[in-house]
Design a protein around this motif. Structure first.
Motif, PDB file in Angstrom:
ATOM      1  N   TYR A  60       0.839  -1.200   0.000  1.00  0.00           N
ATOM      2  CA  TYR A  60       0.000   0.000   0.000  1.00  0.00           C
ATOM      3  C   TYR A  60       0.876   1.254   0.000  1.00  0.00           C
ATOM      4  N   PHE A  61       0.398   2.306  -0.625  1.00  0.00           N
ATOM      5  CA  PHE A  61       1.092   3.591  -0.552  1.00  0.00           C
ATOM      6  C   PHE A  61       0.058   4.697  -0.430  1.00  0.00           C
ATOM      7  N   TRP A  62       0.452   5.772   0.226  1.00  0.00           N
ATOM      8  CA  TRP A  62      -0.475   6.891   0.372  1.00  0.00           C
ATOM      9  C   TRP A  62       0.268   8.213   0.269  1.00  0.00           C
ATOM     10  N   VAL A  63      -0.484   9.235  -0.122  1.00  0.00           N
ATOM     11  CA  VAL A  63       0.069  10.567  -0.325  1.00  0.00           C
ATOM     12  C   VAL A  63      -0.443  11.460   0.804  1.00  0.00           C
ATOM     13  N   GLU A  64       0.494  12.010   1.567  1.00  0.00           N
ATOM     14  CA  GLU A  64       0.134  12.901   2.670  1.00  0.00           C
ATOM     15  C   GLU A  64      -0.026  14.319   2.140  1.00  0.00           C
ATOM     16  N   MET A  65      -1.216  14.887   2.346  1.00  0.00           N
ATOM     17  CA  MET A  65      -1.512  16.240   1.896  1.00  0.00           C
ATOM     18  C   MET A  65      -1.327  17.237   3.044  1.00  0.00           C
ATOM     19  N   ASP A  66      -1.384  18.526   2.714  1.00  0.00           N
ATOM     20  CA  ASP A  66      -1.261  19.540   3.760  1.00  0.00           C
ATOM     21  C   ASP A  66      -2.467  19.527   4.696  1.00  0.00           C
ATOM     22  N   GLN A  67      -3.572  18.948   4.232  1.00  0.00           N
ATOM     23  CA  GLN A  67      -4.727  18.695   5.086  1.00  0.00           C
ATOM     24  C   GLN A  67      -5.516  17.538   4.489  1.00  0.00           C
ATOM     25  N   GLY A  68      -6.257  16.824   5.354  1.00  0.00           N
ATOM     26  CA  GLY A  68      -6.968  15.644   4.906  1.00  0.00           C
ATOM     27  C   GLY A  68      -8.136  15.986   3.991  1.00  0.00           C
ATOM     28  N   PRO A  69      -8.690  14.944   3.342  1.00  0.00           N
ATOM     29  CA  PRO A  69      -8.294  13.549   3.448  1.00  0.00           C
ATOM     30  C   PRO A  69      -7.058  13.235   2.595  1.00  0.00           C
ATOM     31  N   HIS A  70      -6.478  12.042   2.846  1.00  0.00           N
ATOM     32  CA  HIS A  70      -5.265  11.628   2.153  1.00  0.00           C
ATOM     33  C   HIS A  70      -5.561  10.373   1.317  1.00  0.00           C
ATOM     34  N   PRO A  71      -5.171  10.351   0.041  1.00  0.00           N
ATOM     35  CA  PRO A  71      -5.448   9.177  -0.796  1.00  0.00           C
ATOM     36  C   PRO A  71      -4.519   8.002  -0.473  1.00  0.00           C
ATOM     37  N   LEU A  72      -5.123   6.844  -0.247  1.00  0.00           N
ATOM     38  CA  LEU A  72      -4.411   5.587  -0.001  1.00  0.00           C
ATOM     39  C   LEU A  72      -4.701   4.665  -1.170  1.00  0.00           C
ATOM     40  N   MET A  73      -3.660   4.037  -1.727  1.00  0.00           N
ATOM     41  CA  MET A  73      -3.842   3.223  -2.931  1.00  0.00           C
ATOM     42  C   MET A  73      -3.184   1.858  -2.835  1.00  0.00           C
ATOM     43  N   HIS A  74      -3.768   0.904  -3.553  1.00  0.00           N
ATOM     44  CA  HIS A  74      -3.200  -0.431  -3.748  1.00  0.00           C
ATOM     45  C   HIS A  74      -3.295  -0.723  -5.233  1.00  0.00           C
ATOM     46  N   LEU A  75      -2.216  -1.212  -5.833  1.00  0.00           N
ATOM     47  CA  LEU A  75      -2.172  -1.386  -7.284  1.00  0.00           C
ATOM     48  C   LEU A  75      -2.935  -2.605  -7.771  1.00  0.00           C
ATOM     49  N   GLY A  76      -3.230  -3.558  -6.886  1.00  0.00           N
ATOM     50  CA  GLY A  76      -3.897  -4.773  -7.336  1.00  0.00           C
ATOM     51  C   GLY A  76      -2.971  -5.603  -8.209  1.00  0.00           C
ATOM     52  N   MET A  77      -3.527  -6.324  -9.188  1.00  0.00           N
ATOM     53  CA  MET A  77      -2.716  -7.219 -10.022  1.00  0.00           C
ATOM     54  C   MET A  77      -1.988  -6.480 -11.145  1.00  0.00           C
ATOM     55  N   TRP A 167      -8.690   4.716  -1.646  1.00  0.00           N
ATOM     56  CA  TRP A 167      -9.522   5.210  -0.560  1.00  0.00           C
ATOM     57  C   TRP A 167      -9.084   6.628  -0.203  1.00  0.00           C
ATOM     58  N   LEU A 168      -9.946   7.371   0.454  1.00  0.00           N
ATOM     59  CA  LEU A 168      -9.589   8.631   1.082  1.00  0.00           C
ATOM     60  C   LEU A 168      -9.716   8.440   2.589  1.00  0.00           C
ATOM     61  N   MET A 169      -8.647   8.786   3.324  1.00  0.00           N
ATOM     62  CA  MET A 169      -8.638   8.536   4.761  1.00  0.00           C
ATOM     63  C   MET A 169      -8.106   9.726   5.533  1.00  0.00           C
ATOM     64  N   ALA A 170      -8.627   9.888   6.746  1.00  0.00           N
ATOM     65  CA  ALA A 170      -8.170  10.977   7.607  1.00  0.00           C
ATOM     66  C   ALA A 170      -6.763  10.704   8.112  1.00  0.00           C
ATOM     67  N   ASN A 171      -6.473   9.454   8.453  1.00  0.00           N
ATOM     68  CA  ASN A 171      -5.152   9.074   8.964  1.00  0.00           C
ATOM     69  C   ASN A 171      -4.839   7.648   8.521  1.00  0.00           C
ATOM     70  N   PRO A 172      -4.350   7.462   7.295  1.00  0.00           N
ATOM     71  CA  PRO A 172      -4.142   6.113   6.748  1.00  0.00           C
ATOM     72  C   PRO A 172      -3.301   5.193   7.630  1.00  0.00           C
ATOM     73  N   GLU A 173      -2.286   5.746   8.288  1.00  0.00           N
ATOM     74  CA  GLU A 173      -1.350   4.907   9.050  1.00  0.00           C
ATOM     75  C   GLU A 173      -2.003   4.224  10.249  1.00  0.00           C
ATOM     76  N   THR A 174      -3.052   4.814  10.795  1.00  0.00           N
ATOM     77  CA  THR A 174      -3.686   4.261  11.985  1.00  0.00           C
ATOM     78  C   THR A 174      -5.017   3.575  11.688  1.00  0.00           C
ATOM     79  N   GLU A 175      -5.407   3.564  10.423  1.00  0.00           N
ATOM     80  CA  GLU A 175      -6.681   2.960  10.047  1.00  0.00           C
ATOM     81  C   GLU A 175      -6.449   1.681   9.255  1.00  0.00           C
ATOM     82  N   LYS A 176      -7.520   0.856   9.150  1.00  0.00           N
ATOM     83  CA  LYS A 176      -7.460  -0.329   8.293  1.00  0.00           C
ATOM     84  C   LYS A 176      -7.383   0.129   6.845  1.00  0.00           C
ATOM     85  N   PRO A 177      -6.652  -0.556   5.988  1.00  0.00           N
ATOM     86  CA  PRO A 177      -5.974  -1.830   6.213  1.00  0.00           C
ATOM     87  C   PRO A 177      -4.537  -1.715   6.742  1.00  0.00           C
TER      88      PRO A 177
END
Length: 308
Positions: A60-77, A167-177
């Motif tokens: 998984y990788f995510w891009v931290e913005m200057d304010q939320g939400p932050h996009p979290l991505m998985h490339l799949g196959m 996904w868009l997340m407030a805090n990807p590092e502390t949330e699932k997955p």
């Protein structure tokens, strides 16, 4: 094949190199509720945000913005992140040949291939021409998200088989997955041989299954797990409960080695080491490759005997 830790780390590095400090000028999406786990209106909130950092854990990788939400991505196959750095240059995404050097040929090999006129060579030539033509198209095929930054840089998240996710997340590092992932062997090398033996001895599963369990070791997939087992001289179906402390120690040592070497090779565009099983795997078992490995590296012969 599903992108593994080394490929995703390369994506993270490119985002870091190209986008930190840049503002998103526009956001475009393709309607796809399978891949995009946020509505169009939610994703459009990224417009005007400034990139502060790029992070990764496992695949998984995510891009931290200057304010939320932050996009979290998985490339799949078959997912990828492709770039357009300016109006004149459309570089390809993180392809396997581009970063490992596996696609290089000397002049004699190229000349020999050009002289072939058999039907067997015709189809690959057509595929290569189509691939080269598609590489010049922007936005690229199967794009799901297109971000345009100040300075003319554009980033496209593509997903051909629609197995990737955003996904868009407030805090990807502390949330699932992310919070459910195990240790990342590139980011965390504190797991000792003794600690890893405790992990293996408490379970009774094939060792390859354990290596690919993202809740235990985040980032390894098929080819990395095979490379680790090859270097450890372990059959993929060996039960973890039967491993000795020495074998578990050798296993974690090779996990660190394979992961760090793969990431470093991609970073500098260098071919993977010649004694890696990787070359046989992606050569589709061509006789010349396997003979070369068996002749030069007895370890490969031993590994094949384990599988018989």
């Amino acid at each position: 094949p599903m992108p593994e830790l080394d490929t995703v780390e390369e994506v993270r590095r490119r985002i870091s190199d190209n986008c930190i400090g840049k503002q998103i000028q526009s956001v475009e999406t393709q309607p796809d509720s399978i891949v995009l786990k946020a509505s169009t209106s939610e994703i459009e909130l990224l417009k005007g945000r400034v990139v502060k950092a790029a992070h990764r854990k496992g695949k998984y990788f995510w891009v931290e913005m200057d304010q939320g939400p932050h996009p979290l991505m998985h490339l799949g196959m078959t997912g990828s992140v492709k770039w357009k750095l300016n109006d004149d240059e459309i570089p390809s995404g993180s392809s396997r040949e581009e970063h490992t050097g596996d696609g290089s040929e000397d002049d004699e090999e190229k000349e020999e291939k050009e002289q072939r006129s058999s039907a067997d060579d015709f189809q690959p030539s057509i595929k290569k021409a189509i691939k080269a033509r598609e590489a010049k198209v922007w936005p690229p095929k199967f794009w799901k998200l297109l971000l345009k930054f100040d300075g003319g840089i554009e980033m496209a998240f593509t997903n051909k088989r629609r197995l990737g996710r955003l996904w868009l997340m407030a805090n990807p590092e502390t949330e699932k997955p992310i919070c459910d992932l195990g240790f990342d062997p590139y980011l965390d090398r504190t797991v000792t041989g003794e600690a890893f033996h405790e992990i293996t001895s408490r379970r009774k599963v094939p060792v390859k299954t354990l290596l690919m369990n993202q809740a235990i070791c985040a980032g390894l997939g098929n080819w990395m797990a095979d490379e680790v087992l090859y270097r450890s001289s372990l059959h993929p179906c060996t039960y973890t409960s039967t491993l000795s402390k020495e074998e578990s120690t050798e296993l974690i040592k090779n996990i660190y080695y394979v992961v760090s070497t793969a990431v470093d090779c991609r970073k500098v565009g260098k071919a993977f080491p010649a004694d890696w099983l990787y070359h046989y795997r992606w050569s589709k078992g061509q006789k010349g490759v396997i003979d070369h490995l068996i002749f030069l590296f007895p370890l490969f012969s031993n590994f094949l005997l384990l599988l018989t």
